[in-house]
Enzyme design. Structure first.
Site, PDB file in Angstrom:
ATOM      1  N   LYS A   4       0.872  -1.240  -0.012  1.00 13.96           N
ATOM      2  CA  LYS A   4      -0.011  -0.018   0.072  1.00 13.96           C
ATOM      3  C   LYS A   4       1.016   1.305  -0.134  1.00 13.96           C
ATOM      4  O   LYS A   4       0.403   2.145  -0.761  1.00 13.96           O
ATOM      5  CB  LYS A   4      -0.840   0.152   1.417  1.00 13.96           C
ATOM      6  CG  LYS A   4      -0.181   0.036   2.604  1.00 13.96           C
ATOM      7  CD  LYS A   4      -1.530  -0.135   3.655  1.00 13.96           C
ATOM      8  CE  LYS A   4      -0.721  -0.143   5.009  1.00 13.96           C
ATOM      9  NZ  LYS A   4       0.121   1.018   5.298  1.00 13.96           N
ATOM     10  N   ARG A 118      11.686  -6.705   4.588  1.00 10.53           N
ATOM     11  CA  ARG A 118      11.770  -5.180   4.400  1.00 10.53           C
ATOM     12  C   ARG A 118      12.753  -4.367   5.004  1.00 10.53           C
ATOM     13  O   ARG A 118      13.206  -4.768   6.317  1.00 10.53           O
ATOM     14  CB  ARG A 118      10.405  -4.822   4.424  1.00 10.53           C
ATOM     15  CG  ARG A 118      10.096  -3.116   4.329  1.00 10.53           C
ATOM     16  CD  ARG A 118       8.733  -2.556   4.309  1.00 10.53           C
ATOM     17  NE  ARG A 118       8.067  -2.813   5.703  1.00 10.53           N
ATOM     18  CZ  ARG A 118       6.829  -2.535   5.780  1.00 10.53           C
ATOM     19  NH1 ARG A 118       5.858  -2.319   4.582  1.00 10.53           N
ATOM     20  NH2 ARG A 118       6.096  -2.983   7.130  1.00 10.53           N
ATOM     21  N   ARG A 151      12.440  -2.249  10.711  1.00  3.41           N
ATOM     22  CA  ARG A 151      11.632  -1.831  11.626  1.00  3.41           C
ATOM     23  C   ARG A 151      11.437  -2.863  12.762  1.00  3.41           C
ATOM     24  O   ARG A 151      11.236  -4.010  12.348  1.00  3.41           O
ATOM     25  CB  ARG A 151      10.133  -1.384  11.196  1.00  3.41           C
ATOM     26  CG  ARG A 151      10.687   0.092  10.370  1.00  3.41           C
ATOM     27  CD  ARG A 151       9.150   0.386   9.649  1.00  3.41           C
ATOM     28  NE  ARG A 151       7.969  -0.165   9.860  1.00  3.41           N
ATOM     29  CZ  ARG A 151       6.846  -0.218   9.132  1.00  3.41           C
ATOM     30  NH1 ARG A 151       6.814   0.470   8.024  1.00  3.41           N
ATOM     31  NH2 ARG A 151       5.739  -0.740   9.397  1.00  3.41           N
ATOM     32  N   ARG A 162       0.814  -8.518  14.246  1.00  2.05           N
ATOM     33  CA  ARG A 162       0.230  -7.843  13.367  1.00  2.05           C
ATOM     34  C   ARG A 162      -0.871  -8.617  12.350  1.00  2.05           C
ATOM     35  O   ARG A 162      -2.125  -7.888  12.385  1.00  2.05           O
ATOM     36  CB  ARG A 162       1.123  -7.062  12.337  1.00  2.05           C
ATOM     37  CG  ARG A 162       2.072  -6.102  12.842  1.00  2.05           C
ATOM     38  CD  ARG A 162       3.171  -5.505  12.247  1.00  2.05           C
ATOM     39  NE  ARG A 162       2.701  -4.751  11.182  1.00  2.05           N
ATOM     40  CZ  ARG A 162       3.682  -4.439  10.214  1.00  2.05           C
ATOM     41  NH1 ARG A 162       4.781  -4.764  10.218  1.00  2.05           N
ATOM     42  NH2 ARG A 162       3.019  -3.692   9.255  1.00  2.05           N
TER      43      ARG A 162
END
Length: 207
Positions: A4, A118, A151, A162
């Site tokens: 996104k 990521r 992160r 999550r």
């Protein structure tokens, strides 16, 4: 992990929209040591959703600053049905409306692979992936030369949490917008250009 942020940045660049990312805003608030950042920090580290009241207040303030903006893309907001209801009220107050709601679908195993690989630039927010989109020099941002980081919410325990939070809290949001005829579901695994084209076609009525 569905892409996104990448697609929101594309819409920003191609259509001249303002990109409003709740994640970016929250991370900036944490880095600056604001009251909002302090309140949100522990939730974010655990991969939990920041409480609706905090997010709604933050977004109401941000949207009020836009005035007669030509258009904007909301990235990561709303994430729950109460946030969606609050957004409806915000938009009504400032005379704006939603053109569409994009739902990018990606299987759980692929989401885990994407998130765990990521890497992000803490300086300019550029996003990379160790397998599919690595920087030219390992661990270094192509754009600004800063050292890339993973992160904390992209680490295995936080990722698992999550995904559980998503099923419990965000799935009802899909039902909310589907019932209003606003939801467009797109396969998030068909590649960045194809996803971007599908979004464009959906928002432009296939034109």
């Amino acid at each position: 992990g569905a892409g996104k942020g990448t697609q929101a940045a594309y819409l920003r660049d191609q259509w001249g929209l303002t990109h409003i990312s709740t994640g970016d805003i929250l991370r900036a608030e944490v880095a600056q040591g604001t009251a909002l950042g302090a309140a949100a920090h522990d939730y974010m580290q655990r991969g939990e959703l920041v409480p609706d009241a905090l997010i709604i207040r933050m977004m109401a303030e941000r949207l009020a600053l836009l005035g007669a903006a030509a258009g904007y893309v909301l990235d990561g907001f709303p994430r729950t049905a109460p946030q969606a209801e609050a957004l409806d009220a915000m938009l009504a107050r400032i005379g704006h409306r939603l053109d569409g709601v994009i739902n990018l679908e990606v299987e759980r195993t692929e989401l885990i692979r994407r998130l765990s690989g990521r890497r992000v630039c803490p300086n300019c927010s550029a996003i990379y992936h160790v397998e599919t989109m690595p920087p030219r020099d390992a661990g270094i941002c192509d754009a600004c030369g800063a050292a890339l980081i993973q992160r904390k919410d992209d680490q295995p325990a936080a990722i698992a949490n999550r995904l559980e939070v998503y099923v419990a809290a965000t799935q009802p949001l899909i039902d909310y917008y589907a019932a209003r005829g606003m939801l467009v579901t797109i396969d998030g695994t068909i590649g960045v250009p194809a996803v971007a084209e599908a979004i464009r076609a959906a928002l432009c009525g296939g034109a």
